[in-house]
Design a protein around this motif. Sequence first.
Motif, mmCIF file in Angstrom:
data_model
loop_
_atom_site.group_PDB
_atom_site.id
_atom_site.type_symbol
_atom_site.label_atom_id
_atom_site.label_comp_id
_atom_site.label_asym_id
_atom_site.label_seq_id
_atom_site.Cartn_x
_atom_site.Cartn_y
_atom_site.Cartn_z
ATOM 1 N N TYR A 1 0.829 -1.204 0.000
ATOM 2 C CA TYR A 1 0.000 0.000 0.000
ATOM 3 C C TYR A 1 0.866 1.258 0.000
ATOM 4 N N THR B 1 0.608 4.301 -2.505
ATOM 5 C CA THR B 1 0.465 5.713 -2.125
ATOM 6 C C THR B 1 1.356 6.595 -2.993
ATOM 7 N N TYR B 2 2.612 6.158 -3.177
ATOM 8 C CA TYR B 2 3.489 6.912 -4.075
ATOM 9 C C TYR B 2 2.908 6.943 -5.478
ATOM 10 N N THR C 1 0.025 9.345 -5.773
ATOM 11 C CA THR C 1 0.489 10.737 -5.828
ATOM 12 C C THR C 1 1.064 11.042 -7.207
ATOM 13 N N PRO D 1 -9.027 -3.765 1.083
ATOM 14 C CA PRO D 1 -9.471 -2.403 0.778
ATOM 15 C C PRO D 1 -9.046 -2.013 -0.643
ATOM 16 N N ALA E 1 -9.664 2.589 -0.666
ATOM 17 C CA ALA E 1 -8.268 2.638 -0.227
ATOM 18 C C ALA E 1 -7.609 3.939 -0.669
ATOM 19 N N LEU E 2 -6.557 4.327 0.029
ATOM 20 C CA LEU E 2 -5.686 5.459 -0.330
ATOM 21 C C LEU E 2 -6.391 6.800 -0.276
ATOM 22 N N LEU E 3 -7.471 6.875 0.492
ATOM 23 C CA LEU E 3 -8.242 8.114 0.499
ATOM 24 C C LEU E 3 -8.144 8.870 1.825
ATOM 25 N N SER E 4 -7.179 8.540 2.641
ATOM 26 C CA SER E 4 -7.026 9.255 3.906
ATOM 27 C C SER E 4 -6.853 10.748 3.673
ATOM 28 N N LYS E 5 -6.010 11.095 2.726
ATOM 29 C CA LYS E 5 -5.731 12.512 2.489
ATOM 30 C C LYS E 5 -6.885 13.201 1.752
ATOM 31 N N SER F 1 -10.425 11.788 3.884
ATOM 32 C CA SER F 1 -10.376 11.449 5.313
ATOM 33 C C SER F 1 -10.950 10.065 5.613
ATOM 34 N N ILE F 2 -10.862 9.149 4.650
ATOM 35 C CA ILE F 2 -11.323 7.776 4.923
ATOM 36 C C ILE F 2 -10.172 7.015 5.560
ATOM 37 N N VAL F 3 -10.328 6.705 6.838
ATOM 38 C CA VAL F 3 -9.272 5.961 7.517
ATOM 39 C C VAL F 3 -9.728 4.541 7.882
ATOM 40 N N HIS F 4 -10.985 4.236 7.601
ATOM 41 C CA HIS F 4 -11.475 2.880 7.821
ATOM 42 C C HIS F 4 -12.047 2.339 6.512
ATOM 43 N N PRO F 5 -11.164 2.124 5.519
ATOM 44 C CA PRO F 5 -11.668 1.723 4.201
ATOM 45 C C PRO F 5 -12.314 0.340 4.239
#
Lengths: 1126, 470
Positions: free
Chosen positions: B73, B77-78, B81, B117, B121-125, B128-132
């Motif tokens: 993961y 993330t990289y 981005t 996920p 996934a990868l949507l924290s930023k 703000s999804i931290v519980h995918p």
Amino acid sequence: HTAPITYNYVSERVSLATALQKMEDIFHVNFNYNSATVANKYVYLEQFPQQGAFNASKIAQALQPLGLTIVQLGHSDYAIQRMTASNTITITGDEHKIINGTITNDKGEPVPGALITDQSTNKMVVADDQGHYTIEVNGATTLLIHAVGFVNKTVKAGNSAILNVQLSPDVKDLSAVVVTALGIKREEKALGYAIATLDGSKVNTVKDVNVVNSLSGKVAGVDIRSASSDPGGSVLITIRGASSIANNNQPLFVVDGVPVASANRSPNVPVGQVTVDYGSPISDVSPDDIASVTVLKGASAAALYGSRAANGVILITTKSGNGKNKKGLNVSANFSAIYDKAWQFPDFQSEFGAGDATGSVDPTNTLSTASWGPKLNDGSRHIQWNSPTDANGNKVPTDWIAYPDRVKDFYETGSTYTSNVAITGSNFRLSYTNLQNKGITPNTGLQRNNINLAAGYELSPKIKVTTNIAYTNNTSNNRPTFNRGSSGYILYTMPANINSRLLKDYWQQGQEGLQQWSQDQGSTDNPYFVAYQLTNAYNRHHVTGNVQLTMELAKGLTLMGRTGLDWYTETDESKRAVSAVQNPYGAYYIGNLFGSEQNTDFLLTYKKSLQHDFAFFVSVGGNRMDQHSNTQSQAASQLVMPGVYNISNAAAGTITNASYKASKRINSLYAMGELSYKSYAFLDLSARNDWSSALPANHNSYFYPSASLSLILSDMFRIEHSALSYAKVRLNWSKVGRDTDPYSLYNSFTFSSPDWGDVKMATFSTTLKNNNLKPEIATSYEVGTDLKFFNNRLGIEATWYTTDSRNQIIQIPTTMASGYSARIINAGEIRNRGWELAVHGTPVSGKFIWDIGANFTRNRNKVIALTDGITSYLQGTAEGMQYQVREGESLGDMYGNTWKTVPAGPYKGKELLDETGHSQNATGLIRIGNYNPDFSLGITNTFTYGHFTLNTLVDYRQGGKFFSYMFMNLLSDGRTKNTLRGRDLAHGGLAWNDGTSDRTDGMIEDGYIDDGNGNYVKNTNITDPESFYGDYYWKMHARNTFSATYVKLREVSLTYLFSKEQTGRLPISNLSISLIARNLFSWTAAGSGYDPETAMTIKSGSITPGTSSWSLPYTRSYGVKLGLNF
Amino acid sequence: CTKNFEEINTDPNTATTVNPQYLLSTALVKTAYPYQNEAFLDKPAEAARYITKVRNEGDDLFGWAGKTWDGYYGALTYNKTFHDLAASNGMLQYTAISDIIKVFNFAYITDLYGDIPYSEALLSKDSSIVHPVYDQQEDIYSSLLATLTAANDTLAANTQTIDADYDLLYGGVALNWRKFANALHLRLLLRMSKKSATAYTEMQHMLNNPGKFPLFESNSDDAGLRYLGVNAIDSWPGGNLNSKATEIDKYKPSKEIVDTLLRLNDPRLPVWAAPVSSTTGYTVDANLYVGVPNAISSPYDYNGGETHISKMAPIFYANQSDLLKASMMTYAEQCFILAEVVQAGKVTVSGETAASLYNKGIAASLDAYGISATAKAAYLAQASVQYNGTLAQLITQKWIANFLKGAEGWFDQRRTGYPVFVTGPLAAISEIPSRYKYPTTEQSYNLDQYNAAVTRQGADEITTKMWYLK
């Protein structure tokens, strides 16, 4: 009986000589005295007349308690003499009856200079230096006995011609003055919170390289752990428990009112494998320059220092000049030598040598790094590490002999020589300290040169300038190293058939400088090669200084302005010689660190006594703090030319570059005030507002107040009882805010180094930053009491406190599947609650004096809450042990592997083995313990007899656990005595067949097996020792976790102080010689060789208590100290 | 009081944005190297019976605990981005490459765990999804396949230049990326073929349109990132920059692979394994090459100990070798994929038979390891190697060709049952594992979604079958 004094700024306690000098200046008189007469006598200036006509009898009154008197010689010439019967002033009166007697104190010692007044005639006499007095009275009358420092006493003069009187000390008048926040001196009794002060002698008799170590066991509420037995190593301090999940919980250090660099540097792995601990910059303070150390515990006492004080403050006050009127120079010198001896080692076995199995089917398999090989010293020969080769190139078996001292042989006697010379004049003190340390590991040590100047000047009676400047140069050619690859690791894991002495010549013959010769060629470094060729040097220049201006603007109104700088620059240089296992081509690292912090502040104070016994003072102040740091480093993982340590010698493309700059500013405004009533009730209020550049603009201002109350109950209720001499109650409530590191608000890109060939790679933190952070807030309450009994012979200080830290700025972990491993948020609440108890007493007094002091600390930590959806937080890991923070549990909890147990039936709870009789891990990790102690106790005893003083410090810590990775590792490879069981028939081994051969090293793991029918039967499967110890111990953190309880005789010193008579005509005074020892005795619940105190994992970026990794052996130290004045 | 605060708190060390190609290099390195690292040093190597660990042999015993997925993961993330920066600059050549990297990683994760996920996934930023939520593998697969098709189409239509320096895989050649996307497409279709009615038709559609769906044509098309051997970050995991020799010494060739290679007189054996250092004093195996059985008691003592066991060949101890790349997918694998589906009669390939594809796969692998033409011909001519139409033989050759490449050897074994492996006397389970257990941290950080996934997919055990294996 005395005029109200100002409680906030107690008048100066000065030497008698200073006071007399002042009298000479004011009244233009001349005093003649022998310097020995006034030596070591101190008075309060207010005892002496300050204006008006010269009044000799007033001076006589002040001199009486000291056993001195004044005799007029000429018009303005006076002599100060010892009081004798002949010069006793007799005040005239009727002559009817003569009374004789002796005035003594509570210990039966004479009280010279007591004033005896006949209340009917007001006639006065003074007791002589033996406490004797003679007075003529008119029949029956009442005598009032008055002596400074004692409670007034009236006695009826009857018919008896002899009247002996015993006086009780007046504890109130002996109230100590302490340095508090912002360097303000205050009477201890006015403080509504616990404070601990150590006199300089407590930290510079048995000197430690790092002064912080000297606090261990001496202050309640303070937990000190050395990262290793190396004197130059890091020291971890927590005051009243860890309160922050993410921060380092280290207190703020303040030297002469100015904050200095944080206590610890992170250990680093510069290049290659080993971890280097560069120690703490706070150790740059020389113990010889310390006048006193004050510990402000918890948030309450520290509200005025702002954010960083939330973990408490350690205030260090350095020595200064003698005072304005002291003439001439005083030169003092002292020298100490301390020798460290490696002392406790694990119980290594020396019965079996290298190999993978005692009954190994291949008897030539004796080159293993494990110690499961054949029996040693039985006359056999085996191929081994240094076997010569025959004509065919085959290794020739050699004598199979044990070297039980293989580890001990390597370590040397460490030494620390400290020399200090100080010149003190009336308004300056200049001190130079040189420290030469040699570590127990060969070729390690450090040198330190420290120059300290304190100076003051009175521009006018109302304007005073003072300054303190210290420069320290701290260098080391090589620091001891830790963890894997360190010489300790290599030695500890070396099989018993290796003679470490042979390894001293670590180059291969004919290939000096090119190829090392090792006990495990190509795989493990020679420990001497590590010590001499894989070096980690540093050189730190550290300057701390401040300039302070104090002005009296009007009566009662003073302004203080100050600026202080803490500035250091350090160069770290690591060399890795060619043929190092991790860096076969050699390697080189050079790093530069720069750090500075400037604090500029002002404080305006107004104090006034009001009518009706009220007095107050109020201060307002401001502070600007600017922090800058700047680091650059270059590492070359391969060199071209062997032995050329220059970054340009790096193999093409192998340089890793790093540079980092950071700045932070905090502006603060604060106000504090005290209102006192009749000198027995004191109310303190303070408020501070900080503005931090590191927080988002909408949350960067935060306010925190504090309030405290001190009541001297014994004065309030006029308790004048011989049993209870003093009683004080204190209450305190306070808040402290805390900001965060710079650049915590937005994510951004960096480039990783080294590059991939000539391709750049952009990278970014996987911690999602937060531009909506708020400051952390810690709220604390404290209740305490100070009691003194039996005229001060027994004192008790007790404190109960609770501190809640909320809104912690933590990196709360998130599933990496969300794209980020953590996000920085405000969350969590941690509570620390505890007791501190200090008791001091004088059980025996007289010619032989026994003083005892004890301090007790008990802190309980509780994680009240984390944040929504998160019930557990991984704070860190060390050697497989997890430090989890769980709601309802405590910081410092360690989670690790344990074994499965039988779920039901008669053997319920016993270990459940797998079908083949091997241990199996239970699902998930269990809480194995917490590294914090249940309580700790420090006991100091001082015995004085004549010229001798014996001082001892016992440090006792009860409870807590530590996990020993070292124990686990040594065990799993058969290196310690506890792995002897089962090796052969003689050690209880069972005869068995492993499928290919018959062996005699069979063992059976203790536990039960599921027989497949739902029944559990005792295991009877035989396995070999390696599997046994591997399964039974290596798999289970729980079986390698021990109680951390210990008792240590931490310090012993025996001092002989020569008297003036003994030194006679020599031009010296205060000559003393001390024999000192550290860690003379140590008892650990875990057994020898595994010191719970230094059970730490030192790895890149962190020092983790509770888990011991590869460290240095525990040491015992002896030494001598010599001190004198010229 | 807050004058200059913004300036003071502006990080001078970092940039607020960068050109996308600087993240293309990062995404590739962070994907390929960890993938190869795991293939060599981690569980797939034992599950596929390439490696036996003779010390700390936990992975061999199949007592597998939860396995972290942070690395995969993290690479994603990289990559995301990279994708976002490229998209905001309208650089479609990069968004397409990013999509291929994304599919490669997500496919690997779902192949390892099952439901994972994906859509959230990868949507924290961003959100703000931290519980995918964990998506079903079936849904993930269909989305991945659609993404590959789109990426192939985008690259076909796009003319924007790919920075050759930063395209560490293909030097800026878009056609190669399309080949990789389509080969990967075939790998995924085969993987789900048991459960998906459309897998074979989709494969056939691709094979019928080679212009639209170009495939690997030779070893030079392989998706593999070379090692530079200069610094730890760019070196083979077994080299001294990353590992101690004593650590790599714990990794021995498994008895299963060595015996198979011996049985087939395989010329790749000396490339991969070292001969024993002593031929006298052995106890059970007299061969010059001796592999260690997995999950036995005291494996370090097997056959008389260290000197009677083969080490890995020297190339596995080097920081860099021309024979070893961080291999994501090979032409040989593609040949075997096609050989299998042709053999099964599900798909036809113009001008090829199952036998020809089988032989091409073997030849490609031999070529990749520098086996001479004569040795290659001799090998292929052996009766034991000649195509015999069995799945066992085909998968065994594919297994050999996939030696330490990804988790393919293991994935094929769990899908087809070939080769038939011995689990070993000390193995905790009596079969080869089917999956990784979810990371233990999921129960701390994403418990509700974890529970939902376990309820749907089955217990979080290594024997639980994921959707396409059911």
